[in-house]
Design a protein around this motif. Structure first.
Motif, PDB file in Angstrom:
ATOM      1  N   GLU A 144       0.825  -1.209   0.000  1.00  0.00           N
ATOM      2  CA  GLU A 144       0.000   0.000   0.000  1.00  0.00           C
ATOM      3  C   GLU A 144       0.861   1.260   0.000  1.00  0.00           C
ATOM      4  N   ALA A 155       0.477   4.017  -2.796  1.00  0.00           N
ATOM      5  CA  ALA A 155       0.116   5.395  -2.464  1.00  0.00           C
ATOM      6  C   ALA A 155       1.075   6.384  -3.118  1.00  0.00           C
ATOM      7  N   HIS A 209       0.169   9.133  -6.013  1.00  0.00           N
ATOM      8  CA  HIS A 209       0.470  10.539  -5.747  1.00  0.00           C
ATOM      9  C   HIS A 209       1.360  11.151  -6.824  1.00  0.00           C
ATOM     10  N   ASP A 263      -9.975  -5.486   6.100  1.00  0.00           N
ATOM     11  CA  ASP A 263      -8.759  -4.709   6.353  1.00  0.00           C
ATOM     12  C   ASP A 263      -8.046  -4.370   5.047  1.00  0.00           C
ATOM     13  N   VAL A 314      -9.958  -1.530   3.347  1.00  0.00           N
ATOM     14  CA  VAL A 314      -9.688  -0.229   3.964  1.00  0.00           C
ATOM     15  C   VAL A 314      -8.313   0.282   3.548  1.00  0.00           C
ATOM     16  N   ALA A 315      -7.324  -0.600   3.563  1.00  0.00           N
ATOM     17  CA  ALA A 315      -5.966  -0.209   3.173  1.00  0.00           C
ATOM     18  C   ALA A 315      -5.908   0.209   1.711  1.00  0.00           C
ATOM     19  N   ASN A 316      -6.604  -0.528   0.857  1.00  0.00           N
ATOM     20  CA  ASN A 316      -6.648  -0.166  -0.562  1.00  0.00           C
ATOM     21  C   ASN A 316      -7.255   1.220  -0.748  1.00  0.00           C
ATOM     22  N   ALA A 317      -8.357   1.462  -0.081  1.00  0.00           N
ATOM     23  CA  ALA A 317      -9.040   2.759  -0.219  1.00  0.00           C
ATOM     24  C   ALA A 317      -8.157   3.902   0.281  1.00  0.00           C
ATOM     25  N   LEU A 318      -7.436   3.673   1.362  1.00  0.00           N
ATOM     26  CA  LEU A 318      -6.545   4.703   1.883  1.00  0.00           C
ATOM     27  C   LEU A 318      -5.428   5.011   0.884  1.00  0.00           C
ATOM     28  N   ALA A 319      -4.900   3.982   0.243  1.00  0.00           N
ATOM     29  CA  ALA A 319      -3.775   4.170  -0.673  1.00  0.00           C
ATOM     30  C   ALA A 319      -4.171   4.870  -1.969  1.00  0.00           C
ATOM     31  N   GLY A 376      -7.441   6.411  -2.790  1.00  0.00           N
ATOM     32  CA  GLY A 376      -8.456   7.466  -2.814  1.00  0.00           C
ATOM     33  C   GLY A 376      -9.472   7.225  -3.913  1.00  0.00           C
TER      34      GLY A 376
END
Length: 224
Positions: A69, A73, A77, A113, A116-121, A123
């Protein structure tokens, strides 16, 4: 412009198809950014080296998840989000579905989990089309054995692990039919590519027969 990701177990042929897709779209006049995961930018390539190093056998699944992740990310970015904002087509060899398949379905990370980690990385950087190259793990392993390089840490996890990964990708395709398409990867390269081109046309990326042939010819040309 569309964001295209290519997925599948190790040895499925997705990296070859990723090169063909990028080449064909460039011949068709599109601005294309071609990437791989993990990697693609300096920080992410350093993380890739850690993840794939066969010496890192003690790496736990949670560490593996977070490293993937982190690499993702940084790639989003630095490259993915700016490229999409500039109207370029992004073609990525693996993305967050690999994390779901490898670390959750095949590993010990809870699916929620991983989600959630995928979504955080990532967006809002969700692919418009994901192609999963479906093949029996034993057939894929036979393909890998023909390569000169030694298996990396993920490839060395064995057939049972790869089978769980393959089953995970099939489940993901059923859960997200609006985005994820299974492609029969047991066919010859040109036949698989024809299936890929049909899926690309569905997201507004039509490629002419001449442009497809040019991409195939470049791939098949002997190295000088």
């Amino acid at each position: 412009m569309p964001f295209i990701t290519l997925e599948g177990i190790d040895g499925c042929g997705k990296s070859t198809q990723a090169r063909l897709v990028a080449a064909a779209l460039k011949h068709a006049g599109h601005e294309v950014v071609s990437l791989r995961e993990p990697g693609g930018v300096a920080i992410s390539e350093k993380i890739r080296a850690l993840l794939l190093d066969p010496e890192n056998k003690v790496m736990c699944d949670t560490c593996e998840l977070l490293l993937y992740e982190a690499a993702r990310a940084q790639l989003v970015h630095e490259i993915v989000r700016p490229a999409l904002a500039a109207g370029k087509v992004v073609v990525c060899d693996r993305f967050f579905d690999s994390t779901s398949a490898y670390q959750a379905f095949a590993g010990t990370v809870a699916r929620e989990d991983a989600d959630v980690a995928n979504a955080l990385a990532v967006g809002d950087c969700v692919p418009d089309l994901t192609l999963v190259f479906d093949i029996d793990p034993a057939a894929a392993a036979s393909r890998r054995e023909q390569r000169d390089d030694a298996p990396d840490r993920m490839e060395a996890k064995g057939l049972e692990y790869q089978q769980r990964v393959a089953d995970g990708f099939r489940t993901i395709s059923r859960e997200h039919p609006e985005r994820v398409r299974l492609v029969d990867a047991t066919q010859p390269i040109d036949a698989v590519f024809a299936c890929v081109l049909a899926e690309l046309a569905g997201v507004g990326l039509a490629v002419s027969a001449d442009d497809a042939r040019s991409a195939l010819s470049a791939l098949m040309a002997p190295a000088e």
